[in-house]
Design a protein around this motif. Sequence first.
Motif, PDB file in Angstrom:
ATOM      1  N   ASP A  46      16.415  -0.904 -55.480  1.00  0.00           N
ATOM      2  CA  ASP A  46      17.620  -0.181 -55.069  1.00  0.00           C
ATOM      3  C   ASP A  46      18.774  -1.147 -54.825  1.00  0.00           C
ATOM      4  O   ASP A  46      19.943  -0.777 -54.972  1.00  0.00           O
ATOM      5  CB  ASP A  46      17.349   0.618 -53.795  1.00  0.00           C
ATOM      6  CG  ASP A  46      16.295   1.690 -54.007  1.00  0.00           C
ATOM      7  OD1 ASP A  46      16.424   2.466 -54.977  1.00  0.00           O
ATOM      8  OD2 ASP A  46      15.329   1.743 -53.218  1.00  0.00           O
ATOM      9  N   ILE A  47      18.450  -2.365 -54.420  1.00  0.00           N
ATOM     10  CA  ILE A  47      19.471  -3.377 -54.154  1.00  0.00           C
ATOM     11  C   ILE A  47      18.823  -4.755 -54.198  1.00  0.00           C
ATOM     12  O   ILE A  47      17.665  -4.914 -53.802  1.00  0.00           O
ATOM     13  CB  ILE A  47      20.151  -3.149 -52.777  1.00  0.00           C
ATOM     14  CG1 ILE A  47      21.253  -4.192 -52.533  1.00  0.00           C
ATOM     15  CG2 ILE A  47      19.128  -3.135 -51.657  1.00  0.00           C
ATOM     16  CD1 ILE A  47      22.061  -3.937 -51.257  1.00  0.00           C
ATOM     17  N   LYS A  79      21.276  -2.203 -65.313  1.00  0.00           N
ATOM     18  CA  LYS A  79      21.946  -1.958 -64.046  1.00  0.00           C
ATOM     19  C   LYS A  79      21.136  -2.561 -62.913  1.00  0.00           C
ATOM     20  O   LYS A  79      19.958  -2.225 -62.721  1.00  0.00           O
ATOM     21  CB  LYS A  79      22.112  -0.446 -63.824  1.00  0.00           C
ATOM     22  CG  LYS A  79      22.878  -0.081 -62.559  1.00  0.00           C
ATOM     23  CD  LYS A  79      24.327  -0.529 -62.618  1.00  0.00           C
ATOM     24  CE  LYS A  79      25.124  -0.052 -61.399  1.00  0.00           C
ATOM     25  NZ  LYS A  79      26.501  -0.572 -61.403  1.00  0.00           N
ATOM     26  N   LEU A 129      25.966  -1.240 -49.315  1.00  0.00           N
ATOM     27  CA  LEU A 129      25.333  -0.568 -50.450  1.00  0.00           C
ATOM     28  C   LEU A 129      26.364  -0.157 -51.491  1.00  0.00           C
ATOM     29  O   LEU A 129      26.116  -0.241 -52.701  1.00  0.00           O
ATOM     30  CB  LEU A 129      24.548   0.651 -49.962  1.00  0.00           C
ATOM     31  CG  LEU A 129      23.254   0.331 -49.204  1.00  0.00           C
ATOM     32  CD1 LEU A 129      22.712   1.568 -48.493  1.00  0.00           C
ATOM     33  CD2 LEU A 129      22.201  -0.238 -50.146  1.00  0.00           C
ATOM     34  N   GLU A 130      27.527   0.263 -51.032  1.00  0.00           N
ATOM     35  CA  GLU A 130      28.595   0.640 -51.971  1.00  0.00           C
ATOM     36  C   GLU A 130      29.066  -0.569 -52.776  1.00  0.00           C
ATOM     37  O   GLU A 130      29.274  -0.482 -53.996  1.00  0.00           O
ATOM     38  CB  GLU A 130      29.765   1.252 -51.200  1.00  0.00           C
ATOM     39  CG  GLU A 130      30.898   1.739 -52.101  1.00  0.00           C
ATOM     40  CD  GLU A 130      32.039   2.368 -51.315  1.00  0.00           C
ATOM     41  OE1 GLU A 130      33.193   2.271 -51.772  1.00  0.00           O
ATOM     42  OE2 GLU A 130      31.769   2.941 -50.230  1.00  0.00           O
ATOM     43  N   PRO A 182      21.937  -3.142 -58.956  1.00  0.00           N
ATOM     44  CA  PRO A 182      22.784  -3.151 -57.752  1.00  0.00           C
ATOM     45  C   PRO A 182      22.539  -4.443 -56.977  1.00  0.00           C
ATOM     46  O   PRO A 182      21.393  -4.766 -56.648  1.00  0.00           O
ATOM     47  CB  PRO A 182      22.302  -1.924 -56.977  1.00  0.00           C
ATOM     48  CG  PRO A 182      21.645  -1.048 -57.996  1.00  0.00           C
ATOM     49  CD  PRO A 182      21.018  -1.994 -58.977  1.00  0.00           C
ATOM     50  N   ARG A 183      23.609  -5.163 -56.655  1.00  0.00           N
ATOM     51  CA  ARG A 183      23.422  -6.503 -56.072  1.00  0.00           C
ATOM     52  C   ARG A 183      24.670  -6.940 -55.337  1.00  0.00           C
ATOM     53  O   ARG A 183      25.782  -6.478 -55.619  1.00  0.00           O
ATOM     54  CB  ARG A 183      23.100  -7.519 -57.175  1.00  0.00           C
ATOM     55  CG  ARG A 183      24.216  -7.666 -58.199  1.00  0.00           C
ATOM     56  CD  ARG A 183      23.751  -8.374 -59.470  1.00  0.00           C
ATOM     57  NE  ARG A 183      24.837  -8.552 -60.443  1.00  0.00           N
ATOM     58  CZ  ARG A 183      25.224  -7.625 -61.300  1.00  0.00           C
ATOM     59  NH1 ARG A 183      24.642  -6.426 -61.307  1.00  0.00           N
ATOM     60  NH2 ARG A 183      26.213  -7.865 -62.163  1.00  0.00           N
ATOM     61  N   ARG A 195      26.360  -1.440 -55.336  1.00  0.00           N
ATOM     62  CA  ARG A 195      26.297  -0.480 -56.445  1.00  0.00           C
ATOM     63  C   ARG A 195      27.504  -0.563 -57.364  1.00  0.00           C
ATOM     64  O   ARG A 195      27.477  -0.047 -58.484  1.00  0.00           O
ATOM     65  CB  ARG A 195      26.139   0.929 -55.880  1.00  0.00           C
ATOM     66  CG  ARG A 195      24.772   1.163 -55.246  1.00  0.00           C
ATOM     67  CD  ARG A 195      24.730   2.419 -54.397  1.00  0.00           C
ATOM     68  NE  ARG A 195      23.410   2.597 -53.767  1.00  0.00           N
ATOM     69  CZ  ARG A 195      23.191   3.342 -52.687  1.00  0.00           C
ATOM     70  NH1 ARG A 195      24.208   3.968 -52.094  1.00  0.00           N
ATOM     71  NH2 ARG A 195      21.966   3.439 -52.187  1.00  0.00           N
ATOM     72  N   SER A 196      28.559  -1.223 -56.889  1.00  0.00           N
ATOM     73  CA  SER A 196      29.747  -1.392 -57.734  1.00  0.00           C
ATOM     74  C   SER A 196      29.590  -2.525 -58.739  1.00  0.00           C
ATOM     75  O   SER A 196      30.429  -2.691 -59.627  1.00  0.00           O
ATOM     76  CB  SER A 196      30.975  -1.664 -56.862  1.00  0.00           C
ATOM     77  OG  SER A 196      30.933  -2.985 -56.317  1.00  0.00           O
TER      78      SER A 196
END
Length: 305
Positions: free
Chosen positions: A85-86, A4, A225-226, A6-7, A229-230
């Motif tokens: 986190d991203i 996983k 961020l949403e 997030p990007r 995270r998708s």
Amino acid sequence: MEQKVPRLVLAGTNSGCGKTTVTCAVLQALVSRGLRVGAAKCGPDYIDPMFHSRVIGAKSSNLDSFFFDRDTMRYLLAHNGQDCDITVIEGVMGYYDGLGLTSTRASTYEAARSTDSPVVLVVNARGAALSVVAAVQGFLDFAPDNNVQGVILNGCSAMSYGALARELESRLGVRACGYLPRLPECTLESRHLGLITADEVADLQEKLRKLAAVAEKTLDFAALLEIARSAPPLVLVLGSLSVEIIPSVRIGFSGIPNEFVAWLFGPVVGPLFNGTMDILKYLAKPTNAYFPGLTMVTMLAGCIY
């Protein structure tokens, strides 16, 4: 194997639309929030990653679909984005611009597809109104698998943004992720081959601080961020990497700038080696370079540009 990460990709409509300024603003604001931030650049450019890494403090790498195949890019992205986190991926030129004038090969679009990364399109809105929406529609219609999920309007005024955001969302169903107003005092200067280097920018830290402060007020970080995270987990097929994993290697260079060596053997190629790497630099003329007993390796054809 899945990981996983997030990007999101910050892609542009064209060179000069402000995607590097937006990327720096986003990265600095995320770092200032205390998030663990990774960064990457589409294509072979090493100047933008220097901004990401040395100035903002976010580790950075390159995703180049000309030199790296799909599995290698996914591996580099996963390695660089581990525990982040991203990860923010900055595009190159316009979203669909690839080799030559009529191909998407080696474009930001190809990199986004190869890594299953959601895209936020940066659009220069200066001097335009509804035409901004028309331009975005063109990018959405050009390729059905564009994966553009959001839009940032650069050079937009607070007065114009509300109406344009509503049109983008109601007409096109794409998320409006905020805007950056014109900030002449924070401009990151460029020349014919791209940005000038970080060391050449006067008062760079102050410019980044101002950019981030404005971005906190005008960009929708909850939306960004949403979207990040998708992103689906990266499927890694390690056995298919196009680069041989070498346990130990010593490499000699002649006439190569320090910044380039640090960039190349940091996040770009470093993760592809397992073990000790002894990097030797030799700054004399190439004809005088001689290393008795030195093992020279041919690395990633074309990667040393």
